[in-house]
Design a protein around this motif. Structure first.
Motif, PDB file in Angstrom:
ATOM      1  N   ASP A   1       0.865  -1.177   0.000  1.00 39.37           N
ATOM      2  CA  ASP A   1       0.000   0.000   0.000  1.00 39.37           C
ATOM      3  C   ASP A   1       0.899   1.224   0.000  1.00 39.37           C
ATOM      4  O   ASP A   1       1.754   1.366   0.874  1.00 39.37           O
ATOM      5  CB  ASP A   1      -0.906   0.003   1.236  1.00 39.37           C
ATOM      6  N   ILE A   2       0.723   2.075  -0.987  1.00 39.46           N
ATOM      7  CA  ILE A   2       1.578   3.256  -1.148  1.00 39.46           C
ATOM      8  C   ILE A   2       1.506   4.175   0.074  1.00 39.46           C
ATOM      9  O   ILE A   2       2.414   4.970   0.332  1.00 39.46           O
ATOM     10  CB  ILE A   2       1.192   4.004  -2.452  1.00 39.46           C
ATOM     11  N   ARG A   3       0.440   4.022   0.865  1.00 41.67           N
ATOM     12  CA  ARG A   3       0.279   4.864   2.062  1.00 41.67           C
ATOM     13  C   ARG A   3       1.127   4.396   3.230  1.00 41.67           C
ATOM     14  O   ARG A   3       1.238   5.098   4.238  1.00 41.67           O
ATOM     15  CB  ARG A   3      -1.201   4.883   2.480  1.00 41.67           C
ATOM     16  N   ASP A   4       1.724   3.212   3.093  1.00 42.85           N
ATOM     17  CA  ASP A   4       2.504   2.647   4.196  1.00 42.85           C
ATOM     18  C   ASP A   4       4.003   2.826   3.945  1.00 42.85           C
ATOM     19  O   ASP A   4       4.552   2.203   3.028  1.00 42.85           O
ATOM     20  CB  ASP A   4       2.193   1.161   4.354  1.00 42.85           C
TER      21      ASP A   4
ATOM     22  N   LEU B   1       9.390   4.332 -10.992  1.00 41.44           N
ATOM     23  CA  LEU B   1       8.374   5.026 -11.779  1.00 41.44           C
ATOM     24  C   LEU B   1       7.104   5.012 -10.932  1.00 41.44           C
ATOM     25  O   LEU B   1       6.480   3.964 -10.745  1.00 41.44           O
ATOM     26  CB  LEU B   1       8.159   4.332 -13.131  1.00 41.44           C
ATOM     27  N   HIS B   2       6.782   6.177 -10.391  1.00 43.97           N
ATOM     28  CA  HIS B   2       5.726   6.267  -9.375  1.00 43.97           C
ATOM     29  C   HIS B   2       4.397   6.719  -9.992  1.00 43.97           C
ATOM     30  O   HIS B   2       4.199   7.895 -10.273  1.00 43.97           O
ATOM     31  CB  HIS B   2       6.165   7.232  -8.271  1.00 43.97           C
ATOM     32  N   LEU B   3       3.515   5.733 -10.198  1.00 46.92           N
ATOM     33  CA  LEU B   3       2.199   6.023 -10.787  1.00 46.92           C
ATOM     34  C   LEU B   3       1.049   5.828  -9.808  1.00 46.92           C
ATOM     35  O   LEU B   3      -0.067   6.265 -10.073  1.00 46.92           O
ATOM     36  CB  LEU B   3       1.940   5.123 -12.011  1.00 46.92           C
ATOM     37  N   ALA B   4       1.294   5.140  -8.680  1.00 46.11           N
ATOM     38  CA  ALA B   4       0.196   4.816  -7.756  1.00 46.11           C
ATOM     39  C   ALA B   4      -0.488   6.092  -7.271  1.00 46.11           C
ATOM     40  O   ALA B   4       0.162   6.990  -6.735  1.00 46.11           O
ATOM     41  CB  ALA B   4       0.731   4.027  -6.562  1.00 46.11           C
ATOM     42  N   ALA B   5      -1.790   6.175  -7.470  1.00 43.51           N
ATOM     43  CA  ALA B   5      -2.550   7.368  -7.074  1.00 43.51           C
ATOM     44  C   ALA B   5      -4.038   7.083  -7.169  1.00 43.51           C
ATOM     45  O   ALA B   5      -4.461   6.159  -7.873  1.00 43.51           O
ATOM     46  CB  ALA B   5      -2.208   8.541  -8.006  1.00 43.51           C
ATOM     47  N   LEU B   6      -4.806   7.896  -6.470  1.00 43.65           N
ATOM     48  CA  LEU B   6      -6.251   7.941  -6.708  1.00 43.65           C
ATOM     49  C   LEU B   6      -6.467   9.033  -7.739  1.00 43.65           C
ATOM     50  O   LEU B   6      -5.936  10.140  -7.595  1.00 43.65           O
ATOM     51  CB  LEU B   6      -7.002   8.284  -5.422  1.00 43.65           C
ATOM     52  N   ILE B   7      -7.237   8.742  -8.778  1.00 45.76           N
ATOM     53  CA  ILE B   7      -7.326   9.708  -9.882  1.00 45.76           C
ATOM     54  C   ILE B   7      -8.736  10.171 -10.241  1.00 45.76           C
ATOM     55  O   ILE B   7      -8.886  11.117 -11.000  1.00 45.76           O
ATOM     56  CB  ILE B   7      -6.658   9.151 -11.161  1.00 45.76           C
ATOM     57  N   ALA B   8      -9.777   9.531  -9.707  1.00 47.32           N
ATOM     58  CA  ALA B   8     -11.139   9.899 -10.117  1.00 47.32           C
ATOM     59  C   ALA B   8     -11.543  11.222  -9.475  1.00 47.32           C
ATOM     60  O   ALA B   8     -11.531  11.356  -8.253  1.00 47.32           O
ATOM     61  CB  ALA B   8     -12.113   8.805  -9.724  1.00 47.32           C
TER      62      ALA B   8
ATOM     63  N   THR C   1      -8.795  10.707   1.462  1.00 46.88           N
ATOM     64  CA  THR C   1      -8.084   9.566   0.873  1.00 46.88           C
ATOM     65  C   THR C   1      -7.095  10.035  -0.196  1.00 46.88           C
ATOM     66  O   THR C   1      -6.093   9.382  -0.449  1.00 46.88           O
ATOM     67  CB  THR C   1      -9.059   8.541   0.230  1.00 46.88           C
ATOM     68  N   TYR C   2      -7.395  11.174  -0.820  1.00 45.93           N
ATOM     69  CA  TYR C   2      -6.513  11.720  -1.853  1.00 45.93           C
ATOM     70  C   TYR C   2      -5.245  12.304  -1.238  1.00 45.93           C
ATOM     71  O   TYR C   2      -4.156  12.190  -1.805  1.00 45.93           O
ATOM     72  CB  TYR C   2      -7.258  12.761  -2.702  1.00 45.93           C
ATOM     73  N   VAL C   3      -5.395  12.922  -0.082  1.00 42.55           N
ATOM     74  CA  VAL C   3      -4.211  13.433   0.625  1.00 42.55           C
ATOM     75  C   VAL C   3      -3.353  12.262   1.094  1.00 42.55           C
ATOM     76  O   VAL C   3      -2.135  12.253   0.907  1.00 42.55           O
ATOM     77  CB  VAL C   3      -4.626  14.334   1.809  1.00 42.55           C
ATOM     78  N   ASP C   4      -3.990  11.244   1.657  1.00 44.58           N
ATOM     79  CA  ASP C   4      -3.245  10.074   2.150  1.00 44.58           C
ATOM     80  C   ASP C   4      -2.520   9.340   1.020  1.00 44.58           C
ATOM     81  O   ASP C   4      -1.355   8.970   1.149  1.00 44.58           O
ATOM     82  CB  ASP C   4      -4.195   9.082   2.847  1.00 44.58           C
ATOM     83  N   THR C   5      -3.224   9.106  -0.072  1.00 42.14           N
ATOM     84  CA  THR C   5      -2.654   8.307  -1.161  1.00 42.14           C
ATOM     85  C   THR C   5      -1.706   9.127  -2.025  1.00 42.14           C
ATOM     86  O   THR C   5      -0.584   8.699  -2.309  1.00 42.14           O
ATOM     87  CB  THR C   5      -3.787   7.722  -2.038  1.00 42.14           C
ATOM     88  N   ASN C   6      -2.153  10.299  -2.455  1.00 45.01           N
ATOM     89  CA  ASN C   6      -1.378  11.061  -3.438  1.00 45.01           C
ATOM     90  C   ASN C   6      -0.248  11.870  -2.811  1.00 45.01           C
ATOM     91  O   ASN C   6       0.876  11.858  -3.326  1.00 45.01           O
ATOM     92  CB  ASN C   6      -2.317  11.963  -4.249  1.00 45.01           C
ATOM     93  N   VAL C   7      -0.546  12.556  -1.714  1.00 46.10           N
ATOM     94  CA  VAL C   7       0.485  13.399  -1.101  1.00 46.10           C
ATOM     95  C   VAL C   7       1.401  12.565  -0.205  1.00 46.10           C
ATOM     96  O   VAL C   7       2.620  12.519  -0.401  1.00 46.10           O
ATOM     97  CB  VAL C   7      -0.140  14.563  -0.297  1.00 46.10           C
TER      98      VAL C   7
ATOM     99  N   ALA D   1      -5.824  19.334  -6.386  1.00 44.41           N
ATOM    100  CA  ALA D   1      -5.055  19.915  -5.277  1.00 44.41           C
ATOM    101  C   ALA D   1      -4.086  18.896  -4.679  1.00 44.41           C
ATOM    102  O   ALA D   1      -2.943  19.222  -4.359  1.00 44.41           O
ATOM    103  CB  ALA D   1      -6.014  20.430  -4.196  1.00 44.41           C
ATOM    104  N   SER D   2      -4.541  17.646  -4.564  1.00 48.22           N
ATOM    105  CA  SER D   2      -3.668  16.610  -3.995  1.00 48.22           C
ATOM    106  C   SER D   2      -2.492  16.322  -4.921  1.00 48.22           C
ATOM    107  O   SER D   2      -1.379  16.046  -4.469  1.00 48.22           O
ATOM    108  CB  SER D   2      -4.457  15.317  -3.711  1.00 48.22           C
ATOM    109  N   LYS D   3      -2.705  16.406  -6.228  1.00 49.19           N
ATOM    110  CA  LYS D   3      -1.618  16.167  -7.177  1.00 49.19           C
ATOM    111  C   LYS D   3      -0.639  17.347  -7.189  1.00 49.19           C
ATOM    112  O   LYS D   3       0.571  17.150  -7.351  1.00 49.19           O
ATOM    113  CB  LYS D   3      -2.172  15.897  -8.575  1.00 49.19           C
TER     114      LYS D   3
END
Length: 335
Positions: free
Chosen positions: A63-66, A81-88, A98-104, A153-155
């Motif tokens: 999990d990218i958040r860990d 190559l870092h692509l893991a993100a929430l994108i919707a 969840t966007y701050v946790d995953t993306n930032v 904003a998270s991106k």
């Protein structure tokens, strides 16, 4: 970048990540695929890869958040190559944390581990959404950043975290900023698969959101080539690089091109649920891709109107395969 180097792809289970992972394997690289841990032992789209690709891959479920799992996955890797993100975007309206946790925080985990492990290069994935509605066109990398959705904003936050590690610690970071990527395997929450899957299932009244916004669509094969070109370029460190086709087209015109490619007549119906809040809609995107040519020697193979039509035809062919289409719920709105 040499084929002896080991490359970690985060988000390897996703739309772009799976195509990128497969291409790297085909080019002879040693690839470790970071996929989201789940109890189904699913590797996302990599489950659909050919046997030779799967046998060549090392897969790491995490999990990218860990931060602990991220650092563990990155051990022994030369390039990330870092692509893991929430994108919707619609999902970001009701679940922004969840966007701050995953993306930032996810990006922070990557660059922090890269700094500690002495990784040779991190290519961090941005998005054209960080620009918001174009203030000038075509959009260069100097265009102001505007967070018009929690996703955007998270991106922006993630991009700034990545670049801050380059500025503060000389961590070798490049930022790739793809414009609207489309192609086989894309989620039905995106406009092109939404239209194709509705048509493929026999619908001729197509439900859509706003038709007036323009986009710069990038075929997934070109986006993948962009990732590899930036990873291979020694001049890309510390740089933000647009990957776009330099061709602007409205959503309305895009839908008509899809209908042409699929040989059908359609009517378009506005579906209120698909409309973004007025100030959140990005009305215009059009990429300047000069820097990608100069720094990484990249240019799109699916460029202009004709290139776009070719990409749409390939995409439609993939979705028309009943086995592929079965994985999509075209009768309901996907966020």
């Amino acid at each position: 970048m040499s084929s002896k180097q080991k490359i970690l792809v985060t988000g390897a289970d996703g739309f772009i990540g799976s195509h990128l992972t497969e291409e790297l394997v085909r080019q002879g690289y040693s690839v470790k695929a970071f996929v989201l841990y789940n109890s189904f032992n699913s590797w996302g789209w990599l489950d659909h890869s050919t046997k030779d690709v799967i046998e060549s891959l090392e897969v790491f479920s995490g999990d990218i958040r860990d931060p602990y799992g991220v650092k563990e996955a990155m051990k022994g890797c030369d390039i990330v190559l870092h692509l893991a993100a929430l994108i919707a975007i619609p999902y970001s309206y009701h679940s922004p944390a969840t966007y701050v946790d995953t993306n930032v925080k996810g990006t922070l985990n990557i660059v922090q581990a890269a700094r500690e492990l002495g990784v040779e290069k991190v290519v961090h994935t941005s998005t054209s959404e960080v620009y918001g509605t174009a203030q000038f066109v075509p959009i260069t990398e100097e265009h102001p950043l505007q967070g018009q959705s929690p996703y955007s904003a998270s991106k922006i936050g993630a991009d700034q975290i990545a670049m801050s590690f380059y500025q503060s610690f000389n961590t070798p970071v490049s930022i790739i900023r793809p414009f609207n990527t489309y192609g086989p395997r894309q989620s039905a929450r995106a406009v092109i698969p939404t239209v194709i899957t509705q048509i493929a299932n026999g619908t001729r009244k197509i439900k859509l959101g706003a038709l007036h916004p323009t986009r710069d669509f990038n075929y997934v094969k070109d986006t993948v080539r962009g990732f590899i070109a930036i990873a291979e370029s020694e001049n890309a460190i510390g740089e933000v690089i647009n990957i776009g086709s330099n061709f602007e087209i409205s959503i309305g015109d895009t839908v008509q091109l899809i209908a042409e490619a699929m040989g059908v007549q359609i009517d378009i119906e506005t579906d209120e649920i698909r409309l973004r809040p007025e100030k959140s809609e990005v009305n215009r995107l059009w990429a300047d891709n000069t820097k990608a040519k100069q720094i990484a020697g990249w240019e799109p193979l699916y460029s202009g109107r004709e290139g776009f039509k070719r990409g749409l035809a390939e995409t439609a062919d993939w979705f028309m395969n009943p086995a592929n289409l079965a994985g999509y719920k075209s009768d309901r709105y996907n966020i």
